[in-house]
Design an enzyme around this catalytic site. Structure first.
Site, PDB file in Angstrom:
ATOM      1  N   CYS A 488       0.831  -1.206   0.000  1.00 23.88           N
ATOM      2  CA  CYS A 488       0.000   0.000   0.000  1.00 23.88           C
ATOM      3  C   CYS A 488       0.865   1.256   0.000  1.00 23.88           C
ATOM      4  CB  CYS A 488      -0.934   0.007   1.203  1.00 23.88           C
ATOM      5  SG  CYS A 488      -0.089  -0.015   2.792  1.00 23.88           S
ATOM      6  N   GLU A 551      -1.623   1.404  -5.069  1.00 26.05           N
ATOM      7  CA  GLU A 551      -0.986   0.221  -4.503  1.00 26.05           C
ATOM      8  C   GLU A 551      -0.247  -0.502  -5.616  1.00 26.05           C
ATOM      9  OE1 GLU A 551      -3.047  -1.990  -1.621  1.00 26.05           O
ATOM     10  OE2 GLU A 551      -3.979  -0.209  -0.733  1.00 26.05           O
TER      11      GLU A 551
END
Length: 561
Positions: A488, A551
């Site tokens: 992330c 991400e």
């Protein structure tokens, strides 16, 4: 790179822009003897609070625009702006040592060709700090996010360009609005609440923080939330309008979507409202009444009916479906917040967790040697899911591994839910087990003994700070044949992938403890050869449309020399 914070990333982007501006001047002969007398003197900066016109020349990896004043090379950081814009901004703060200025967005003077403000679907856009890109076409947003991934690996991997393959196009979200299954609006405490301990005299603003400010902006609706979450937000605001006098301090409100899925065959011919979610599958528990009919969002498909409710109790349970899989979680815990992209995302991991069938373990690696042997590599039979959480990857990948899968996480609660989720998906312990272990000792002796490196793949999905030095050292010592790194935070991912490609933690900027840096070999143990990896592919996934966040998935193969 130490923490992967926005401040670190922004500082690097600004310095690279300054360097490019200086290089352009040098290439143009700005420092020749003929124009020594024309060298610029120290620039007089505009007063704080004054408004200036700025030309936006680049987008930072944090989503802000990087802008210049005409005739100046000083960088101004201004939100809600894109390259090609000329904007009016209010000077907020000069950071003299860092050579840039922070400014607040005021208005657009001349729009970029890529800007179309009719696309904006939220009246709080350009004030609320949540979204940055609502004025942009979605295809353009995906292009910008691909650039963010490219810059992350260029600036933070510490790898030569030839060892980093071309970043693939970012995979977009099926939903660009109405996708967030979790929101956490909040309200601040009454004036002087720490001293007075007095309750609110009127309902406080409830919402999110404005960009660059610490107060709370009152927001009654958020269009990136799902229908169930938006319904929950409306309901919680109505509750607070009545109950504000019960609060003496600020608080955060949880809004988490939960789904009860009913196959069509069980309700065919019945137009009445199906039963609300049972305990563990929604908001109803034995201590609280089931949700009313107007508190349930009903979604129809050809195969089933989904009943979606909004859970507001951090200790409650939420249920989500990812393709054919079901996952139960504590409502306040982490789980991916965009369910629409999760089936696409997990399918991509399934397609890449094993090597391509036509290649050897290293044949797809750019620096792998060729081999004349015809002996096929051993089959990968085992999966280790590091930072496994409630078992998303362990469960969705378990059918691919004949020897079994193990999920490892530091949280006992996550391991408990992961085991329950495996059972809910009819996956026996022989195919998926879960172990609670500290990050400093994630790969236990039992794990090392069972999982032969040549027959093991590892998937890891660490928190935003990335992996620590101890974990990366353990991973290199374990030497699994294939690694899929899900992140992330593409900036800490790039740093950590650089460690795995070089085969050493030293020089990465990560703090190493004594155990990590200790030299020597245990008596009687042969010194292991250095393990290193080659990058097969890098690809971004857009879990958060309308924002600057992206991400990334990096696929790595062990290099066998």
């Amino acid at each position: 790179m130490a923490t992967g914070s926005s401040e670190e990333v922004l500082a690097i982007d600004i310095q690279n822009l300054i360097d490019s501006l200086n290089q352009a001047d040098n290439d143009g002969g700005a420092e020749t003897a003929e124009n020594e007398a024309d060298k610029p003197v120290a620039e007089t900066l505009p007063e704080q609070g004054s408004e200036v016109d700025l030309d936006v020349v680049e987008l930072a990896s944090t989503g802000e625009g990087l802008a210049l004043r005409k005739g100046s090379k000083r960088v101004y950081v201004v939100p809600f702006a894109v390259p090609g814009d000329t904007v009016k901004a209010k000077v907020y703060r000069h950071l003299r040592d860092e050579n840039y200025t922070v400014a607040d967005f005021v208005s657009v003077v001349t729009p970029s060709p890529s800007r179309d403000d009719t696309r904006v679907q939220c009246k709080y856009f350009a004030t609320c700090s949540g979204c940055q890109f609502q004025m942009l076409d979605y295809a353009h947003q995906l292009q910008l996010k691909k650039r963010i991934v490219e810059k992350a690996f260029r600036h933070f991997s510490q790898l030569p360009p030839e060892l980093v393959p071309a970043v693939q196009d970012t995979i977009g979200s099926p939903l660009q609005y109405g996708y967030r299954t979790k929101l956490t609006p909040h309200f601040d405490g009454p004036q002087g609440w720490r001293r007075t301990k007095q309750p609110f005299e009127s309902c406080p603003p409830i919402g999110f923080m404005p960009k660059g400010k610490r107060n709370t902006l009152d927001i009654e609706d958020c269009p990136i939330g799902t229908d169930a979450v938006r319904m929950g937000m409306k309901r919680e605001r109505a509750r607070m309008a009545v109950e504000y006098g019960k609060y003496t301090r600020g608080a955060t409100i949880l809004l988490r979507e939960s789904t009860k899925r009913i196959p069509k065959k069980t309700i065919e011919g019945d137009s009445s409202m199906p039963q609300p979610p049972a305990e563990g599958e929604g908001e109803a528990t034995k201590d609280s009444p089931p949700p009313a009919e107007d508190e349930v969002i009903r979604v129809e498909t050809d195969e089933y009916t989904d009943l979606k409710t909004c859970v507001t109790d951090n200790n409650g349970k939420s249920t989500e479906y990812v393709g054919p899989y079901v996952f139960h979680n504590p409502a306040g815990s982490f789980f991916q917040n965009n369910n629409s992209i999760l089936p696409v995302f997990t399918d991509y991991i399934r397609q890449h967790i094993l090597p391509p069938t036509s290649s050897s373990p290293s044949s797809s690696s750019p620096d792998a040697p060729t081999t004349s042997t015809s002996t096929p590599p051993p089959q990968i039979k085992y999966l280790i899911d590091a930072y496994s959480g409630s078992g998303l990857f362990t469960i969705t990948l378990s059918s691919l591994f004949s020897g079994g899968s193990v999920g490892i996480d530091i949280s006992d609660a996550s391991i408990t839910y992961a085991s329950q989720n495996a059972s809910s998906n009819a996956i026996p312990p022989s195919r998926a087990t879960f172990i609670a272990a500290d990050a400093a000792d994630l790969f236990t002796p039992e794990v090392r003994a069972r999982y032969a490196p040549d027959e093991t793949a590892v998937v890891l999905d660490p928190p935003r700070k990335g992996c620590d030095a101890g974990f990366l050292k353990q991973l290199l010592d374990l030497a699994p044949r294939r690694v899929v790194y899900v992140s992330c935070n593409v900036h800490t991912q790039a740093r950590d992938v650089g460690v795995l490609v070089r085969g050493e933690v030293a020089g990465s900027g990560l703090k190493e403890d004594a155990a990590t840096t200790a030299e020597g070999v245990v008596e009687g143990e042969k010194e292991k050869k250095k393990t290193r990896y080659a990058i097969e592919s890098i690809r971004g996934f857009d879990f958060f449309p309308q924002t600057g966040h992206v991400e990334s998935v990096a696929v790595l193969n062990r290099v066998d020399e």
